[in-house]
Write a protein that holds these residues in place. Structure first.
Motif: not given
Length: 591
Positions: A552-574
């Motif tokens: 997905t595009f980088v703009k659709h990727v974010w880090k959840p509050n309190g997330g450990k290093p390397g952990m992200v959420l993303y939506d939408p995606y293919q």
């Protein structure tokens, strides 16, 4: 093993071309690894000697191996007795896997003497032994005492004795006809085993090549060979004898369809299917450098990461057990509504109860059919206090449920992080990457910083690839770098890729702003993500496996509050499904 007596004979010939060279440097990168730097007129070469049971070998190398800060005792002895020594010759007895390097050195009295460094290439019995001019052992990389072996001991002060000789014929000392006769009159085994039993210094690989030339895919025994096949046997043994001659033979390296080196020899190998790639490097040492370079680096990294890997696995397993207990406790809190109902039933039947009752049998007005229920009571409590006790159990369970859900969510995040750190460790290919992982674990409180370390390691750059369409592709090497790459350095319309529900690296296709990112580039980046994930760990071991990769595009990727290093959420995606292909990824890597 493919490093047989015949291949050692070819290495011996290469070493003898440097007769007269002097030792410029001696180092010991590993416990069973010695490096001699030989200097001759206009030539500097590094001779690697390994007694490692998994890959014993001797050859010239272009590798630069990291040395320990303090030289081991065996290395100090080598420097004392061989320092500045002149290489006189390399000797091999027949086609035995024992190489003697003879050096001219100066003893304590100033006299010139011959000191030998003997390399035994014999699997788990491999060794590197320093022997003086009188044939006495000075020391060895592996000391062998009477407990280890009752047959042959290798200890300082003892007279060096060659390993027990095998009753086999060497093509250096006998004719192909004599060896053929011995094979035909020996035990009636499958041909390749019969050759292996009678011929000195020939590996199972070479013996299978002999059998393939003589009888193709048929598994014949010597007694079943026709006269024509017997002639073919003698002819091919003559070919092997010729290949052993100086300046002859063909350094041959075989790679399977997955890109993994599988075999090597001094003969042109023809026993493999057409989809296997056969290469002919320039020189026998150059071949071994290619064959072992990846294996050696992985083995060294495995040894260096073993303790840290064990510690992380212990933490992960402990956390998994803790989560299991917490989930069971959470299930138990699901029955808390019963405590409230029992409290209400007791409160409605206080007039029927007395202190000292051990149970109450009353109508359950919470049940649709009005059936009776028996409620246990504490005889030391009053009826009202028994009701309050059950109300307290209800409140306690309700509070526990909220706390347990919170603890389980936090534990699951930590478990995912530990598993990602273990996956990183298994993919680490260099000391710099290992140090980067250590820094990450220190920052998360899993490790303490070594007080002896004066400065922090140099910041490690992400892996850089170049797609067939010219797009730059970046790949993180650890979780901290993944965060840096995705959340700080990448731009909104760069493309972000990660293996679906599999621990791995963040991969970024850097958009040039002028062109739409082509499908081919996305596919290549997806293969890079697959190879740099837990699904592709093993540098060829998981080759061909189908791996789903989200993008997905980088703009659709974010880090959840309190997330450990390397952990992200993303939506939408293919999602793209690609095959692990380390050879393809290696070709895209920028050097």
């Amino acid at each position: 093993m493919p490093f047989d007596g015949g291949y050692l004979h070819k290495i011996t010939q290469e070493i003898n071309t440097l007769a007269g060279a002097r030792i410029d440097k001696i180092s010991q990168p590993g416990k069973e690894l010695v490096m001699l730097t030989l200097r001759a007129t206009g030539v500097n070469k590094k001779l690697l000697l390994s007694a490692d049971a998994t890959a014993p070998k001797v050859h010239f190398t272009t590798q630069s191996l990291e040395n320990p800060k303090a030289a081991p005792m065996f290395c100090m002895l080598l420097r004392k007795h061989l320092g500045s020594g002149k290489l006189l010759r390399a000797e091999q007895q027949g086609l035995d896997r024992v190489l003697r390097l003879v050096f001219e050195t100066v003893n304590e009295l100033g006299d010139k003497v011959e000191t030998s460094l003997i390399c035994e290439i014999m699997g788990r019995h491999s060794n590197i032994i320093l022997v003086d001019c009188r044939g006495k052992i000075i020391d060895a990389a592996k000391r062998v005492d009477f407990v280890t072996s009752e047959v042959r001991q290798v200890l300082p002060g003892m007279t060096f004795v060659l390993p027990p000789a095998q009753e086999k014929k060497s093509l250096l000392d006998c004719s192909p006809r004599e060896l053929t006769s011995a094979i035909l009159t020996g035990r009636d085994l499958p041909l390749w085993k019969a050759v292996l039993e009678q011929a000195q210094g020939l590996s199972p690989l070479v013996c299978r090549e002999v059998s393939a030339f003589v009888c193709g895919s048929a598994d014949l025994t010597p007694s079943a060979l026709s006269p024509q096949q017997q002639e073919r046997l003698e002819f091919y043994l003559g070919t092997v004898a010729t290949a052993l001659g100086e300046g002859c033979g063909a350094p041959t390296l075989v790679r399977d369809p997955a890109g993994k080196w599988v075999e090597f020899s001094y003969l042109d190998l023809r026993q493999y299917p057409e989809d296997y790639e056969v290469l002919h490097p320039e020189g026998y040492s150059a071949l071994l450098d290619l064959f072992y370079q990846g294996k050696d680096s992985r083995e060294r990294m495995r040894q260096k990461t073993a303790q840290l890997h064990k510690s992380l696995c212990t933490l992960r397993d402990r956390l998994s057990r803790k989560l299991g207990h917490q989930r069971q406790e959470l299930l138990n809190t699901g029955d808390r509504q019963r405590y409230k109902e029992w409290g209400d039933i007791i409160s409605a039947n206080l007039y029927r109860m007395e202190r000292g009752d051990r149970s109450l049998r009353a109508q359950n007005f919470f049940s649709g059919d009005g059936e009776e229920v028996e409620i246990p009571l504490d005889p030391t409590y009053t009826p009202a206090k028994n009701a309050q006790k059950y109300y307290g159990e209800y409140r306690k369970a309700a509070t526990a449920e909220g706390k347990l859900r919170e603890l389980i969510a936090k534990g699951e995040q930590e478990l995912l992080y530990l598993e990602s750190a273990i996956a990183e460790l298994e993919r680490a290919a260099s000391e710099e990457e290992l140090q980067g992982i250590r820094e990450e674990l220190i920052s998360q409180g899993y490790l303490r910083r070594d007080q002896k370390q004066k400065q922090r390691p140099v910041k490690l750059a992400p892996l850089r690839y170049r797609s067939s369409d010219g797009f730059l592709i970046l790949c993180g090497r650890n979780n901290l770098q993944n965060d840096q790459l995705t959340l700080r350095e990448a731009r909104n319309y760069d493309l972000w890729l990660h293996t679906q529900k599999i621990h791995g690296a963040h991969v970024i296709i850097v958009s040039d702003g002028a062109r739409e990112i082509p499908e081919r580039t996305i596919e290549e980046a997806a293969v890079i993500a697959a190879c740099n994930s837990a699904a592709g760990t093993g540098a060829g071991g998981a080759a061909g496996a189908k791996v789903p990769v989200d993008y997905t595009f980088v703009k659709h990727v974010w880090k959840p509050n309190g997330g450990k290093p390397g952990m992200v959420l993303y939506d939408p995606y293919q999602t793209a499904v690609v095959a692990v292909d380390h050879r393809r990824v290696e070709a895209l890597l920028e050097r």
